[in-house]
Design a protein around this motif. Structure first.
Motif, short mmCIF file in Angstrom:
data_model
loop_
_atom_site.label_atom_id
_atom_site.label_comp_id
_atom_site.label_asym_id
_atom_site.label_seq_id
_atom_site.Cartn_x
_atom_site.Cartn_y
_atom_site.Cartn_z
N LEU A 14 -13.14 -2.54 5.27
CA LEU A 14 -13.81 -1.08 5.31
C LEU A 14 -13.18 -0.29 6.12
O LEU A 14 -12.84 -0.27 7.15
N GLY A 15 -12.95 1.03 5.45
CA GLY A 15 -12.06 1.96 6.19
C GLY A 15 -10.55 1.71 6.01
O GLY A 15 -9.91 1.79 7.34
N SER A 16 -9.94 1.41 5.03
CA SER A 16 -8.66 0.92 5.01
C SER A 16 -7.63 1.84 5.49
O SER A 16 -6.44 1.53 5.60
N ALA A 17 -7.95 3.19 5.23
CA ALA A 17 -6.96 4.16 5.40
C ALA A 17 -5.85 4.05 4.50
O ALA A 17 -5.85 3.96 3.24
N ASP A 18 -4.65 3.91 5.29
CA ASP A 18 -3.32 3.68 4.11
C ASP A 18 -3.02 2.26 4.04
O ASP A 18 -2.02 1.75 3.18
N GLY A 19 -3.95 1.22 4.66
CA GLY A 19 -3.76 -0.01 4.26
C GLY A 19 -2.74 -0.83 5.44
O GLY A 19 -2.84 -2.09 5.37
N THR A 20 -2.14 -0.05 6.24
CA THR A 20 -0.98 -0.78 7.08
C THR A 20 -1.78 -1.85 8.06
O THR A 20 -1.31 -2.92 8.40
N ASN A 21 -2.69 -1.42 8.76
CA ASN A 21 -3.49 -2.23 9.71
C ASN A 21 -4.01 -3.30 9.18
O ASN A 21 -3.99 -4.56 9.44
N SER A 22 -4.77 -3.04 7.92
CA SER A 22 -5.54 -4.11 7.09
C SER A 22 -4.55 -5.14 6.60
O SER A 22 -4.94 -6.58 6.68
N LEU A 23 -3.68 -4.98 6.18
CA LEU A 23 -2.39 -6.15 5.47
C LEU A 23 -2.07 -6.95 6.70
O LEU A 23 -2.17 -8.25 6.33
N THR A 24 -1.83 -6.68 7.83
CA THR A 24 -1.34 -7.78 8.95
C THR A 24 -2.39 -8.60 9.20
O THR A 24 -2.34 -9.78 9.12
N THR A 25 -3.71 -7.98 9.13
CA THR A 25 -4.81 -8.87 9.53
C THR A 25 -4.92 -9.77 8.52
O THR A 25 -5.50 -10.91 8.63
N MET A 26 -5.05 -9.41 7.16
CA MET A 26 -5.46 -10.05 6.17
C MET A 26 -4.50 -11.20 5.89
O MET A 26 -4.72 -12.26 5.52
N HIS A 46 -10.22 -12.94 -3.18
CA HIS A 46 -10.02 -11.50 -3.62
C HIS A 46 -10.11 -10.77 -2.57
O HIS A 46 -11.37 -10.90 -1.85
N ILE A 47 -9.29 -9.61 -2.07
CA ILE A 47 -9.55 -8.85 -1.11
C ILE A 47 -9.61 -7.24 -1.43
O ILE A 47 -8.91 -6.86 -2.50
N THR A 48 -10.89 -6.89 -1.10
CA THR A 48 -10.98 -5.31 -1.67
C THR A 48 -10.74 -4.25 -0.32
O THR A 48 -11.15 -4.62 0.63
N PHE A 49 -9.97 -3.57 -0.55
CA PHE A 49 -9.59 -2.44 0.52
C PHE A 49 -10.31 -1.22 -0.11
O PHE A 49 -10.10 -0.65 -1.11
N SER A 50 -11.19 -0.92 0.85
CA SER A 50 -12.41 0.21 0.84
C SER A 50 -12.06 1.37 1.60
O SER A 50 -12.04 1.04 2.70
N ASP A 51 -12.10 2.65 1.14
CA ASP A 51 -12.14 3.74 2.09
C ASP A 51 -13.04 4.68 1.35
O ASP A 51 -13.38 4.70 0.11
N HIS A 52 -13.15 5.83 2.04
CA HIS A 52 -14.08 6.94 1.72
C HIS A 52 -13.29 7.73 0.48
O HIS A 52 -12.01 7.99 0.43
N PRO A 53 -14.14 8.10 -0.44
CA PRO A 53 -13.63 8.87 -1.68
C PRO A 53 -12.62 9.99 -1.11
O PRO A 53 -11.84 10.32 -2.14
N HIS A 101 -11.12 -1.77 10.82
CA HIS A 101 -10.20 -1.30 12.08
C HIS A 101 -10.59 -0.19 12.48
O HIS A 101 -9.59 0.49 12.98
N ILE A 102 -11.77 0.37 12.56
CA ILE A 102 -12.16 1.52 13.26
C ILE A 102 -11.58 1.61 14.64
O ILE A 102 -11.10 2.93 15.04
N CYS A 103 -11.57 0.59 15.37
CA CYS A 103 -11.34 0.74 16.77
C CYS A 103 -9.80 1.09 17.01
O CYS A 103 -9.45 1.39 17.90
N VAL A 104 -8.86 0.80 16.03
CA VAL A 104 -7.62 1.20 15.96
C VAL A 104 -7.48 2.52 16.42
O VAL A 104 -6.37 2.85 17.16
N HIS A 105 -8.29 3.48 15.97
CA HIS A 105 -8.30 4.73 16.32
C HIS A 105 -8.53 5.23 17.62
O HIS A 105 -7.79 6.15 18.18
N TRP A 106 -8.56 4.32 18.63
CA TRP A 106 -8.94 4.61 19.75
C TRP A 106 -8.08 4.00 20.98
O TRP A 106 -7.97 4.06 22.11
N LEU A 107 -7.21 3.06 20.37
CA LEU A 107 -5.94 2.48 20.96
C LEU A 107 -4.83 3.33 21.06
O LEU A 107 -4.27 3.71 20.30
N ASP A 108 -4.44 3.31 22.27
CA ASP A 108 -3.01 4.35 22.23
C ASP A 108 -1.88 3.30 21.88
O ASP A 108 -0.83 4.07 21.26
N ARG A 109 -2.03 2.03 22.35
CA ARG A 109 -0.81 1.29 21.79
C ARG A 109 -1.17 -0.28 21.88
O ARG A 109 -2.47 -0.54 22.56
#
Length: 123
Positions: A14-26, A46-53, A101-109
């Motif tokens: 949920l909230g895949s954005a461009d998918g880069t964070n998701s792919l590593t975790t998946m 089957h993996i569904t990547f979902s984000d806001h329209p 991965h919404i928490c990723v937005h709050w991490l500096d590194r």
């Protein structure tokens, strides 16, 4: 049902954005699931990547399609679903694993290469 689980798992991001964070975790999850499945050493998923329209669907689709994940795990398939997660996206009891991965937005590194030590992320 257990019959559906035996046939194929359904994982969602949920909230895949461009998918880069998701792919590593998946990829890590698929590796663990395959190692844990003693019956035939594969995990049909089957993996569904979902984000806001309003997000960039084309960029998400391109990022996912270019990932080597699908060659490493040919038993896995994928799709993109653009819908707000403020409403129900998937039918009841149809998702086996859900990530966000919404928490990723709050991490500096963070050291995202090592998920075995995820609690040691730099704040």
């Amino acid at each position: 049902s257990s019959r559906r689980h035996a046939e194929q798992q359904h994982w969602v991001d949920l909230g895949s954005a461009d998918g880069t964070n998701s792919l590593t975790t998946m990829e890590y999850c698929l590796k663990i699931a395959t190692e844990s499945n003693s019956s035939n050493n594969s995990c049909k998923t089957h993996i569904t990547f979902s984000d806001h329209p309003d997000s960039d669907q084309q960029l998400l689709e391109e990022t996912i399609a270019q990932s080597p994940l699908w060659k490493t795990h040919p038993e896995a398939s994928h799709s993109v679903h653009m819908q707000s997660f403020y409403e129900q996206i998937f039918p009841n009891q149809s998702v086996d694993l859900a990530l966000s991965h919404i928490c990723v937005h709050w991490l500096d590194r963070a050291n995202v290469q090592d998920f075995t030590h995820w609690k040691q992320l730099v704040r």
